[in-house]
Design an enzyme around this catalytic site. Sequence first.
Site, PDB file in Angstrom:
ATOM      1  N   HIS A  80      54.781  42.570  42.049  1.00  0.00           N
ATOM      2  CA  HIS A  80      53.661  42.112  42.861  1.00  0.00           C
ATOM      3  C   HIS A  80      53.691  42.888  44.171  1.00  0.00           C
ATOM      4  O   HIS A  80      54.751  43.036  44.773  1.00  0.00           O
ATOM      5  CB  HIS A  80      53.812  40.613  43.117  1.00  0.00           C
ATOM      6  CG  HIS A  80      52.602  39.951  43.694  1.00  0.00           C
ATOM      7  ND1 HIS A  80      52.177  40.201  44.976  1.00  0.00           N
ATOM      8  CD2 HIS A  80      51.731  39.059  43.174  1.00  0.00           C
ATOM      9  CE1 HIS A  80      51.090  39.475  45.214  1.00  0.00           C
ATOM     10  NE2 HIS A  80      50.800  38.780  44.133  1.00  0.00           N
ATOM     11  N   ARG A  98      44.456  38.745  50.534  1.00  0.00           N
ATOM     12  CA  ARG A  98      43.526  39.880  50.433  1.00  0.00           C
ATOM     13  C   ARG A  98      42.157  39.404  49.956  1.00  0.00           C
ATOM     14  O   ARG A  98      41.128  39.924  50.376  1.00  0.00           O
ATOM     15  CB  ARG A  98      44.110  40.945  49.511  1.00  0.00           C
ATOM     16  CG  ARG A  98      45.238  41.738  50.176  1.00  0.00           C
ATOM     17  CD  ARG A  98      45.997  42.612  49.194  1.00  0.00           C
ATOM     18  NE  ARG A  98      46.932  41.826  48.384  1.00  0.00           N
ATOM     19  CZ  ARG A  98      47.230  42.073  47.123  1.00  0.00           C
ATOM     20  NH1 ARG A  98      46.637  43.066  46.486  1.00  0.00           N
ATOM     21  NH2 ARG A  98      48.098  41.313  46.493  1.00  0.00           N
TER      22      ARG A  98
END
Lengths: 605, 255
Positions: free
Chosen positions: A236, A256
């Site tokens: 990740h 994000r």
Amino acid sequence: MPDTETVEHDVLVIGAGGAGLRAAIEAAAAGVTVGVVCKSLLGKAHTVMAEGGVAAALGNVDDRDSWRVHFADTMRGGQYLNNWRMAEIHAKEAPARVLELEAWGAVFDRTPDGRILQRNFGGHRYPRLAHVGDRTGLEMIRTLQDHAVHLGIDVHMEVTVITLLTDGNRVCGAFAYDRERGRFRLFRAKAVVLATGGVGRAFSVTSNSWEYTADGQMLAYNAGAELQDMEFVQFHPTGMVWPPSVRGLLVTEAVRGEGGVLRNNEGRRFMFDDIPENYRSQTADTEEEGWRYVQGDKSARRPPELLTRDHVARCIVHEVRAGRGSPHGGVYLDIAWIKEKLPNAAEHIRKKLPSMYHQFKQLADIDITSEPMEIGPTTHYMMGGIRVDGDTQMTAVPGLFAAGECAAGLHGANRLGGNSLSDLLVFGKRAGEHAATFAKAHAAGRIDAGAVDHAARSALVAFEHGGGGEGPYHVQHDLQTMMQDLVGIVRHEDEMRQALARLDDLKRRAAGVGISGNREYNPGWHTAMDLRNLIAVSEAITRAALERRESRGGHFRDDYPDKDPVFAGFNVVLAKGEDGTMRLTRVPIPPLPAELEQVIEEQKS
Amino acid sequence: MSTATFRIWRGERGDGRFEDYPTTVSEGMVVLDAVHQIQSDQANDLACRWNCKAGKCGSCSAEINGKPRLMCMTRLNELDLERPVTIEPMRAFPHVRDLVTDVSWNFRVKQKIQKFTPTAPHAADGTWRMQQRDIDRVQEFRKCIECFLCQDVCHVLRDHQLHDEFVGPRFLVHIAALEMHPLDTADRTAELREAHGVGYCNITKCCTTVCPESIAITDNAIIPLKERVVDRYYDPLKALVRLVRGGTKGESRAT
């Protein structure tokens, strides 16, 4: 064995995260008796850590979404190595599975018209993730847990399975020990569902807890099932990097999705510098367009920070290696900048990302509403796993099913964020349903007393070595460091050959570890037992990664940095050979049916 | 790098003692890191529960310097390391080994609480509509990570051991989440008063103080539940109506 308790269930589910609980609920609803085994307390499995949301094409926020778009997104994200049947079923059934949770009491965030709210996430074309702030996994596991406890399911908490038991080639039970007393427990079952999650503890920087030691993968492998896609480990892109004690802890992609941007130490948004060809037409040209996208402007395209995880992780590594990283070896993730755009930004961030706010404030003294976070890649998820039938989730071993992270197929070479929680629900349900059907159609198998005896004796070997043997934690630590260094995010033939040699050595050390104390709640013993699966899965990852001489999805090779069309046509499959060694084959991917081919084509624009 | 001493409760099933473990500490460490370090280097068999290491799963509950806390969220720099840091298991539950206690009572309690029972769907496609402002409170309660620290600190359970008569703050929060859920149709008021023992709580707010999720347990969950019980059973006007109409105690329903 004299100190063995025997328990009988029609269906035994191993693992009590989202997939295990959903399987248990479905099997119980089908009218068979169900037992669930979990290594921790109920409700503590890794599903609880999932943050961003569950992907389902409900179309509540953008009505252009449909199963067709979700299917095409999943296949593109997986670089077309996915089991397309699973990708199809997943995209079609995820909405019903999410709505079902609402009927069981889940409380998702809402749209202004009162429906389930959905958010943007990497690789998903439209806002698709149903969520509860950034604690979606907690909401999901608690909903499933609270629903399951009223269905008469027996839960065996803090019990670890050592081996599956087979009768001929079919599964007929499992042999386990309970952590509290250290006693053995024999489960007789007509069908078994594996839902044990991932393998993150094979690496030193990981978002995974102690539980993720490849139990399901290796139980299945040792019982005669196949593993596939083991080279595809998801790193990740955003884990915490500082302070050292929290290195690897997950920072949700939702940061994000809510407008967070990645910058290097020069302040540059480096994600704009490298946009893969197959995503170019879907990616924003300017920072301004990217912001409009996260604000819900349907005419805008997504910012490059929301490209797939494999790509974002590699771009971060590239920046760090080029000397443009942050002081502690990561890059900057900045959500505080949205205060330039929103009047009530700090409050908005705390509302949308409460646990991230909390996590950074409490563990790193960082206020994410006013300063950037330092982040870097962390071992997060296993795309590969047990090879299953796409419709029933049954493995090559009759009566043995697998669902969730421990199964392979849905995600191909790279998983999209949010597709894991939907995977758990869709295939957990299917595994439970088909396991119940199998249990109804078959009588109980015969337990092989010799196999049970052997498993019990080998489980206790470490006690015979006593305090004189090497401590299990040191072996585990060396394994994790070795895998991180040699089979991590950037791989090379020479390093992986070295890793295989080191694994032989670690196998010898693991066989010699010693345990002091007794069998009652002894984590040293538990760690010693976990080493076998961790070392075996490390070998599987390394062998598969050596075989794939190209770079694709989560698998990146320094010595073969490009995609190679030859490798697009098959999955790497591992099985236990007659002589006990790992047998590796390339299994061709069946061609897509014309109808699905067309769906992919129409979504390419 | 410096050294600190951790005074950890060792032993089995109530028979235990403190043992001192000196270990090196570094910047940013939490109590759970120190416990892991000690487990790895000095006491392989030191029993403790943990999972997420991020305050999300509620596994590593303990009493640190006498206060119920999550080990993973307790930074060493907020403790006085000049003196030994004491780490004990939760004292309100039966002891198993070292820092591990038997919390299975909590799981049994939950099974006894009436489950979520939704109203008929609002839309033809089988879905419901809820406004965000109507679920904000329920979402606050659903943040609970089931660490059971509130149960540990509650004097009704800890000191008076009334586990058979009182479900404790955790499950009052659970019931509040169900009762205030806009879609739920079940009625748990009679059970709250009888089986769940909401009257035992005398709102000392200790539970709220220790909640790692900052849920306003007493103010937002327990007091409103107490009000529901009072409203139904102890409202003098309603009692008078019951007397006149001959309704049975406990069965008057607001219509």
